[in-house]
Design an enzyme around this catalytic site. Sequence first.
Site, PDB file in Angstrom:
ATOM      1  CD  GLU A  52      -2.913   1.185   2.320  1.00  0.00           C
ATOM      2  OE1 GLU A  52      -3.541   2.232   2.529  1.00  0.00           O
ATOM      3  OE2 GLU A  52      -3.073   0.151   2.994  1.00  0.00           O
ATOM      4  CE  LYS A  94      -6.536  -0.430   1.119  1.00  0.00           C
ATOM      5  NZ  LYS A  94      -6.944  -0.865   2.463  1.00  0.00           N
TER       6      LYS A  94
END
Length: 186
Positions: A52, A94
Amino acid sequence: EYYAAGARFAKWRAVYKVSDNTPSSVSTRENSWTLARCGAICQQNGLVPIIEPEVLMDGSHDIERAAHVTENVLVATYSAMMQQGLLLEGTLLKPNMVCAGMDYPGKVTGQDIAAYTIRTLQRAVPVAVPAVVFLSGGQSEEEATQNLNWMNSMPAKKPWALTFSYGRALQQSCLQAWQGKDENIE
């Protein structure tokens, strides 16, 4: 311990603030290395890493600056992942959607966000990555969902599944309605 309890994935997040001179190349390199290291440790322990790298919407930057920073961050992240030997097919990305800063005075449409995001992913994310699971990144549930719909509707090469992993955005309106009060439960 977590694997025994049923966990099959783990997530590590790095945050990048955008300004005229941030993020620095050192910050980008170090955060990318840390994301990749966490991913490698996950895979060594039988977990799917969710990588992420989040480029924040804080600030007054335009969408071009957001795209430039996001592309640089993703390229550095995948370079570090390759150096550390991650199996890309066993990872999820992500990222943020490519959005202008919240204080940007101009107008940016959902179609603009979709187009810049797809272009950035095409330039930086290997086709071996199975899915991109977007964070909402400060967008409302409606905005994030509409922008994801624009991306999936675009006639463009998208070798990854494009979906969501919105926690905050999907819960925000419910939390606002509830306000922690028993009388708001129906």
